[in-house]
Write a protein that holds these residues in place. Structure first.
Motif, short mmCIF file in Angstrom:
data_model
loop_
_atom_site.label_atom_id
_atom_site.label_comp_id
_atom_site.label_asym_id
_atom_site.label_seq_id
_atom_site.Cartn_x
_atom_site.Cartn_y
_atom_site.Cartn_z
N GLU A 34 0.83 -1.21 0.00
CA GLU A 34 0.00 0.00 0.00
C GLU A 34 0.86 1.26 0.00
N ARG A 35 1.97 1.22 0.75
CA ARG A 35 2.86 2.39 0.78
C ARG A 35 3.55 2.60 -0.56
N LEU A 36 3.92 1.53 -1.22
CA LEU A 36 4.52 1.66 -2.54
C LEU A 36 3.53 2.25 -3.53
N LEU A 37 2.30 1.76 -3.51
CA LEU A 37 1.27 2.28 -4.42
C LEU A 37 1.04 3.77 -4.19
N GLU A 38 0.97 4.16 -2.92
CA GLU A 38 0.76 5.57 -2.60
C GLU A 38 1.95 6.42 -3.05
N THR A 39 3.18 5.92 -2.83
CA THR A 39 4.38 6.68 -3.19
C THR A 39 4.51 6.84 -4.69
N LEU A 40 4.28 5.76 -5.43
CA LEU A 40 4.43 5.83 -6.88
C LEU A 40 3.37 6.71 -7.53
N SER A 41 2.24 6.91 -6.85
CA SER A 41 1.19 7.77 -7.40
C SER A 41 1.52 9.25 -7.24
N ASP A 42 2.43 9.59 -6.33
CA ASP A 42 2.87 10.98 -6.15
C ASP A 42 4.36 10.97 -5.85
N PHE A 43 5.14 10.47 -6.80
CA PHE A 43 6.54 10.15 -6.57
C PHE A 43 7.36 11.37 -6.19
N GLY A 44 7.18 12.45 -6.90
CA GLY A 44 7.99 13.65 -6.67
C GLY A 44 7.85 14.19 -5.26
N SER A 45 6.63 14.24 -4.76
CA SER A 45 6.39 14.78 -3.41
C SER A 45 7.01 13.88 -2.35
N HIS A 46 6.83 12.57 -2.51
CA HIS A 46 7.38 11.64 -1.54
C HIS A 46 8.91 11.66 -1.57
N LEU A 47 9.49 11.77 -2.75
CA LEU A 47 10.95 11.80 -2.86
C LEU A 47 11.51 13.04 -2.17
N GLU A 48 10.81 14.16 -2.31
CA GLU A 48 11.27 15.39 -1.67
C GLU A 48 11.32 15.23 -0.15
N VAL A 49 10.28 14.60 0.42
CA VAL A 49 10.26 14.37 1.87
C VAL A 49 11.38 13.42 2.27
N LEU A 50 11.54 12.34 1.51
CA LEU A 50 12.56 11.34 1.82
C LEU A 50 13.96 11.94 1.77
N MET A 51 14.24 12.72 0.75
CA MET A 51 15.57 13.33 0.64
C MET A 51 15.80 14.38 1.72
N GLY A 52 14.71 15.00 2.18
CA GLY A 52 14.85 15.93 3.30
C GLY A 52 15.36 15.25 4.55
N CYS A 53 15.03 13.95 4.69
CA CYS A 53 15.54 13.15 5.80
C CYS A 53 16.97 12.69 5.56
N LEU A 54 17.27 12.30 4.32
CA LEU A 54 18.53 11.62 4.03
C LEU A 54 19.70 12.54 3.71
N LEU A 55 19.45 13.64 3.04
CA LEU A 55 20.57 14.48 2.61
C LEU A 55 21.43 15.00 3.77
N PRO A 56 20.84 15.44 4.90
CA PRO A 56 21.70 15.84 6.02
C PRO A 56 22.56 14.69 6.55
N VAL A 57 22.01 13.47 6.53
CA VAL A 57 22.78 12.31 6.97
C VAL A 57 23.92 12.04 5.99
N ALA A 58 23.61 12.11 4.70
CA ALA A 58 24.64 11.89 3.68
C ALA A 58 25.76 12.92 3.79
#
Length: 361
Positions: A154-178
């Motif tokens: 279900e989470r994959l289906l939701e993410t793929l339906s609005d990929f850009g928005s979800h990726l922005e949130v995910l990278m907001g978490c990961l980029l400081p760690v990277a």
């Protein structure tokens, strides 16, 4: 063969694995190994405390992307939404984390612009293939048919339906760690230089397709033009191959605890002991006989041999680890075939025993 073996850490990949462990409260020992190039557990603990200090493991948004899910029929292998998105769609050959983030979006856009269907899932990626039938593309591009927990689906289906928005949130978490890891991991990358050279020597000693067949125990239906490789530090026991069909390159992530195989040895290798044990099971032997006739996917084997899909997936994973099976990448699908070279090696061991026995009598 054109070999690009990157010396600098793949920061987005490492950041994802570190946050995955942090959010799920996993032991840092799962991020290390026993080899000389692995980062010791106390060091990883310190790295995690600094790099993840801005994150809260109980945060619902963070857990949406990093919550651990166990895949059925995969020997207890676990994954999360973030790992699947990053390892499936990223071009990790980019050095800049923000460029890798952009490549994830570009990768999804390129795939979604074509008719395709998802064909398989592993702990690290989703496999897909072009949908060449005249029939409508399966629901959710075949995602609904893959063996995974419903909540992850279900989470994959939701993410793929609005990929850009979800990726922005995910990278907001990961980029400081990277960014935090960009300095921390450099000394470990320098320490692992001998490991990189050992793998380079093995790659240079073989043709690209020989390397894939003999070392990775996989097959591709075209001539490989080059290799993109890197060492990863927070999944030290893994060897993660992939293919880029656009430029016909092998993409290989090598765990810091994975040493190149010896080319010869008097004693059996660990995979050979495992292979002999696995061959004693009637169902696995039946699968080998069937794959000797024609390559198949796990789902095709389960259907044709009337076996449970979960058991087939587990046995296929074990037999691949034991060198009994090759992976064939065909139109994005992972099909399995018998590794004839491994069987010949095992047969030679049996013949050697027979000869030794004959000499003693």
């Amino acid at each position: 063969m054109a070999i690009s073996f990157f010396t600098s850490p793949r920061l987005i990949l490492e950041a994802e694995e570190l946050v995955f462990s942090y959010v799920n409260g996993l032991s840092v020992r799962e991020l290390t190994g026993n080899g000389p190039y692995c980062i010791p557990a106390p060091e990883i603990e310190g790295i995690m405390q600094v790099a993840c200090s801005h994150l809260c493991p109980e945060d619902e948004v963070l857990r949406c992307y990093f919550q651990q899910f166990t895949l059925p029929g995969a020997n207890g292998a676990a994954t999360c939404l973030a790992r699947l998105l990053i390892f499936t769609f990223s071009d990790w050959t980019q050095d800049d984390p923000e460029a890798v983030a952009q490549s994830i979006l570009d990768g999804w856009k390129a795939m979604s612009s074509c008719h395709f269907t998802f064909t398989d899932i592993s702990a690290f990626c989703l496999s897909s293939a072009p949908w060449e039938s005249r029939d409508p593309v399966p629901f959710a591009n075949g995602l609904a048919q893959l063996a995974m927990p419903m909540q992850l689906k279900e989470r994959l289906l939701e993410t793929l339906s609005d990929f850009g928005s979800h990726l922005e949130v995910l990278m907001g978490c990961l980029l400081p760690v990277a960014n935090s890891l960009s300095h921390t991991l450099i000394p470990w990358a320098q320490k692992a230089e001998p490991l990189r050279r050992q793998w380079m020597l093995q790659m240079e000693a073989l043709s690209p397709n020989q390397f894939v067949s003999q070392v990775l125990r996989a097959n591709v239906p075209w001539e490989i033009q080059g290799v993109d490789a890197a060492i990863v530090y927070f999944v030290p026991g893994w060897l993660l191959p992939g293919v880029n069909q656009q430029n016909q390159h092998l993409k290989l992530l090598i765990g810091a605890d994975r040493m190149p195989q010896r080319t010869c040895a008097e004693e059996l290798e660990p995979w050979e002991y495992l292979a002999f044990r696995l061959l004693g099971n009637p169902a696995r032997f039946q699968m080998l006989r069937a794959l000797k006739q024609t390559p198949m996917t796990s789902r095709e084997m389960a259907k044709n041999l009337e076996l449970h899909l979960g058991a087939v997936s587990r046995d296929v994973s074990n037999m691949q680890d034991a060198g009994l099976l090759n992976i064939e990448f065909y139109n994005g699908r992972r099909r399995y075939s018998v590794n004839e070279q491994s069987l010949q090696i095992l047969a030679r061991h049996i013949l050697d025993l027979c000869q030794e026995s004959g000499e003693q009598t």
